[in-house]
Design a protein around this motif. Structure first.
Motif, PDB file in Angstrom:
ATOM      1  N   UNK A 157       0.853  -1.187   0.000  1.00 39.70           N
ATOM      2  CA  UNK A 157       0.000   0.000   0.000  1.00 39.70           C
ATOM      3  C   UNK A 157       0.892   1.240   0.000  1.00 39.70           C
ATOM      4  N   UNK A 158       0.758   2.062  -1.033  1.00 38.41           N
ATOM      5  CA  UNK A 158       1.478   3.329  -1.133  1.00 38.41           C
ATOM      6  C   UNK A 158       0.495   4.481  -0.972  1.00 38.41           C
ATOM      7  N   UNK A 159       0.942   5.525  -0.302  1.00 35.31           N
ATOM      8  CA  UNK A 159       0.173   6.768  -0.190  1.00 35.31           C
ATOM      9  C   UNK A 159       1.042   7.887  -0.760  1.00 35.31           C
ATOM     10  N   UNK A 160       0.484   8.682  -1.660  1.00 35.72           N
ATOM     11  CA  UNK A 160       1.195   9.854  -2.182  1.00 35.72           C
ATOM     12  C   UNK A 160       0.397  11.092  -1.775  1.00 35.72           C
ATOM     13  N   UNK A 161       1.083  12.047  -1.146  1.00 30.16           N
ATOM     14  CA  UNK A 161       0.434  13.232  -0.601  1.00 30.16           C
ATOM     15  C   UNK A 161       1.171  14.486  -1.036  1.00 30.16           C
ATOM     16  N   UNK A 162       0.410  15.541  -1.315  1.00 30.62           N
ATOM     17  CA  UNK A 162       0.991  16.823  -1.706  1.00 30.62           C
ATOM     18  C   UNK A 162       0.247  17.954  -0.999  1.00 30.62           C
ATOM     19  N   UNK A 163       0.939  19.065  -0.699  1.00 28.17           N
ATOM     20  CA  UNK A 163       0.326  20.164   0.059  1.00 28.17           C
ATOM     21  C   UNK A 163      -0.485  21.092  -0.827  1.00 28.17           C
ATOM     22  N   UNK A 164      -1.482  21.729  -0.212  1.00 27.70           N
ATOM     23  CA  UNK A 164      -2.227  22.789  -0.891  1.00 27.70           C
ATOM     24  C   UNK A 164      -1.593  24.156  -0.667  1.00 27.70           C
ATOM     25  N   UNK A 165      -0.841  24.324   0.432  1.00 27.73           N
ATOM     26  CA  UNK A 165      -0.372  25.655   0.825  1.00 27.73           C
ATOM     27  C   UNK A 165       1.151  25.684   0.943  1.00 27.73           C
ATOM     28  N   UNK A 166       1.794  26.786   0.572  1.00 28.46           N
ATOM     29  CA  UNK A 166       3.259  26.853   0.566  1.00 28.46           C
ATOM     30  C   UNK A 166       3.885  26.968   1.944  1.00 28.46           C
ATOM     31  N   UNK A 167       3.081  27.282   2.975  1.00 24.41           N
ATOM     32  CA  UNK A 167       3.649  27.487   4.301  1.00 24.41           C
ATOM     33  C   UNK A 167       3.456  26.264   5.206  1.00 24.41           C
ATOM     34  N   UNK A 168       3.171  25.097   4.626  1.00 28.50           N
ATOM     35  CA  UNK A 168       2.924  23.896   5.416  1.00 28.50           C
ATOM     36  C   UNK A 168       4.205  23.101   5.615  1.00 28.50           C
ATOM     37  N   UNK A 169       4.167  22.213   6.598  1.00 28.12           N
ATOM     38  CA  UNK A 169       5.297  21.306   6.831  1.00 28.12           C
ATOM     39  C   UNK A 169       5.573  20.455   5.599  1.00 28.12           C
ATOM     40  N   UNK A 170       4.521  20.014   4.934  1.00 27.51           N
ATOM     41  CA  UNK A 170       4.685  19.181   3.755  1.00 27.51           C
ATOM     42  C   UNK A 170       5.368  19.946   2.626  1.00 27.51           C
ATOM     43  N   UNK A 171       4.999  21.207   2.437  1.00 27.91           N
ATOM     44  CA  UNK A 171       5.634  22.024   1.398  1.00 27.91           C
ATOM     45  C   UNK A 171       7.109  22.238   1.717  1.00 27.91           C
ATOM     46  N   UNK A 172       7.436  22.482   2.989  1.00 25.79           N
ATOM     47  CA  UNK A 172       8.829  22.664   3.384  1.00 25.79           C
ATOM     48  C   UNK A 172       9.621  21.383   3.162  1.00 25.79           C
ATOM     49  N   UNK A 173       9.001  20.241   3.455  1.00 23.61           N
ATOM     50  CA  UNK A 173       9.657  18.951   3.254  1.00 23.61           C
ATOM     51  C   UNK A 173       9.967  18.741   1.775  1.00 23.61           C
ATOM     52  N   UNK A 174       8.996  19.060   0.918  1.00 20.20           N
ATOM     53  CA  UNK A 174       9.222  18.871  -0.516  1.00 20.20           C
ATOM     54  C   UNK A 174      10.258  19.851  -1.055  1.00 20.20           C
ATOM     55  N   UNK A 175      10.247  21.088  -0.567  1.00 22.37           N
ATOM     56  CA  UNK A 175      11.251  22.058  -0.991  1.00 22.37           C
ATOM     57  C   UNK A 175      12.653  21.557  -0.665  1.00 22.37           C
ATOM     58  N   UNK A 176      12.813  20.944   0.503  1.00 23.86           N
ATOM     59  CA  UNK A 176      14.117  20.453   0.929  1.00 23.86           C
ATOM     60  C   UNK A 176      14.506  19.165   0.214  1.00 23.86           C
ATOM     61  N   UNK A 177      13.613  18.195   0.199  1.00 20.51           N
ATOM     62  CA  UNK A 177      13.978  16.835  -0.206  1.00 20.51           C
ATOM     63  C   UNK A 177      13.507  16.438  -1.594  1.00 20.51           C
ATOM     64  N   UNK A 178      12.589  17.190  -2.193  1.00 17.07           N
ATOM     65  CA  UNK A 178      11.939  16.682  -3.392  1.00 17.07           C
ATOM     66  C   UNK A 178      10.978  15.570  -3.011  1.00 17.07           C
ATOM     67  N   UNK A 179      10.515  14.800  -4.002  1.00 16.78           N
ATOM     68  CA  UNK A 179       9.643  13.674  -3.703  1.00 16.78           C
ATOM     69  C   UNK A 179      10.414  12.649  -2.878  1.00 16.78           C
ATOM     70  N   UNK A 180       9.844  12.202  -1.769  1.00 16.18           N
ATOM     71  CA  UNK A 180      10.544  11.240  -0.929  1.00 16.18           C
ATOM     72  C   UNK A 180       9.613  10.608   0.084  1.00 16.18           C
ATOM     73  N   UNK A 181      10.115   9.564   0.731  1.00 14.86           N
ATOM     74  CA  UNK A 181       9.333   8.838   1.727  1.00 14.86           C
ATOM     75  C   UNK A 181       9.347   9.616   3.039  1.00 14.86           C
TER      76      UNK A 181
END
Length: 379
Positions: A75-99
């Motif tokens: 089971x894989x889950x793929x998630x993306x943020x709606x807002x640029x100031x979220x933890x998820x957006x910061x994670x993607x800015x730093x790491x790119x797509x990742x686990x």
């Protein structure tokens, strides 16, 4: 994320079972990505995963969109943020797509959280219960290497499509499964000098034991090397190899990962199949790109591996590697990175008794990786 000092473990105790956590299975792996809809499309059309649940604005979730995909027991889950100031957006800015999350099914998330934090884990989410018309879904979470989380999941009292806040997919999709059955192991890359810390962490905090140790003599080429230790839980169903770079003449694949992921994290996920030739042929035809080794590898294969069920010609045609140990043989192949950064990739593996990780393939595989590094200008 700060990490705690842990008591040192001697070599003898590292091989002893201490399965106080009682992990039942890997429940899911969650990727934090830049565009969840497009990532879900990739795993559906290229990999044959079936969409089973969606979460987002239409389900009352305001900060992210998530798609759940399944194949076999994976089971894989793929998630993306709606807002640029979220933890998820910061994670993607730093790491790119990742686990971001490795979720493990347990009987009791409160006990799992208490036992691991008592032994030195840093808590990420205390035990919580979420309810909807489908029942109660319970989780807790701890930090491991980098920004990665281990999440404990209890869904015994939940019969919804995935979890509260999710609903079945909005549309029906045609899916061609690739014969992938379960997650065989998940590999993490950590900084130079940190491998033994995380080995000790998995033993002391999670109750895992060491299965195999590879040093730079086992995993090296003319240019680069790495070291790896494989940790597994008490029943051997959950395996976490941990890699660190070793000194070499050029930049190793681990250093390249750390440079582009900006820190430690999951390097690759190995997916098991019972028919790797059919699986890889379908994946290749669907657009998944794999590493290749030269013809000379297959010329030497019969003498090195002995008798196997699969024709060597079929393995060479697809680029599949083979290795043998005292318990049997295995077949494996590795994809190229599955996003723009040279970070996360997948392995497809078929086991015929062997519990190893393809030690005999290390040199050929890493030379193939180095050829890709050279093309990127990163060797």
């Amino acid at each position: 994320m700060a990490i705690k000092d842990l008591p040192q473990t001697d070599a003898r105790s590292m091989t002893e079972e201490a399965d106080f956590l009682q992990i039942r299975a890997i429940d899911h792996v969650e990727f934090w990505v830049g565009n969840a809809m497009q990532a879900a499309h990739f795993y559906r059309t290229a990999w044959g995963f079936r969409p089973v649940a969606y979460s987002g604005l239409e389900t009352g979730v305001r900060d992210r969109a998530s798609y759940v995909l399944e194949q076999g027991h994976i089971r894989l889950v793929v998630s993306a943020p709606y807002h640029p100031d979220s933890e998820m957006a910061a994670h993607h800015l730093m790491h790119g797509d990742g686990v971001k999350v490795i979720a493990m099914r347990v009987d009791d998330v409160e006990s799992a959280y208490r036992e691991t934090t008592m032994r030195g884990a840093v808590g990420a989410q205390p035990p919580m219960e979420f309810k909807d018309e489908h029942g109660a879904f319970r989780t807790s979470a701890i930090h491991i290497y980098g920004d990665t989380l281990i999440k404990f999941v209890d869904r015994d009292d939940y019969n919804g499509p995935f979890a509260p806040g999710y609903r079945p997919p909005r549309s029906e999709f045609r899916v061609e499964p690739a014969g992938l059955l379960e997650i065989d192991h998940i590999v993490g890359n950590v900084q130079l000098g940190k491998m033994n810390y995380w080995v000790n962490f998995f033993h002391q905090v999670m109750g895992f034991r060491q299965l195999i140790h590879f040093d730079d003599k086992d995993i090296s080429t003319e240019y680069s090397a790495l070291m790896s230790k494989v940790m597994q839980n008490g029943d051997g169903r959950v395996k976490f190899p941990i890699n660190e770079p070793a000194e070499g003449r050029r930049k190793s694949q681990i250093e390249e990962y750390l440079d582009y992921y900006y820190g430690p994290g999951v390097q690759h996920i190995a997916l098991r199949t019972d028919d790797i030739v059919t699986s890889v042929r379908q994946l290749h035809d669907s657009g998944v790109e794999f590493l290749r080794v030269p013809h000379s590898y297959y010329e030497m294969l019969p003498d090195r591996v002995g008798s196997i069920n699969e024709p060597v010609e079929a393995l060479e045609d697809l680029g599949i590697l083979a290795d043998r140990d005292d318990e049997g043989y295995l077949l494996q192949i590795f994809t190229k990175p599955v996003q723009d950064r040279p970070t996360v990739f997948f392995e497809v593996i078929e086991r015929h008794g062997s519990r190893g990780f393809g030690k005999g393939n290390f040199k050929a595989l890493f030379e193939a990786i180095e050829r890709e590094q050279a093309l990127r200008g990163n060797l």
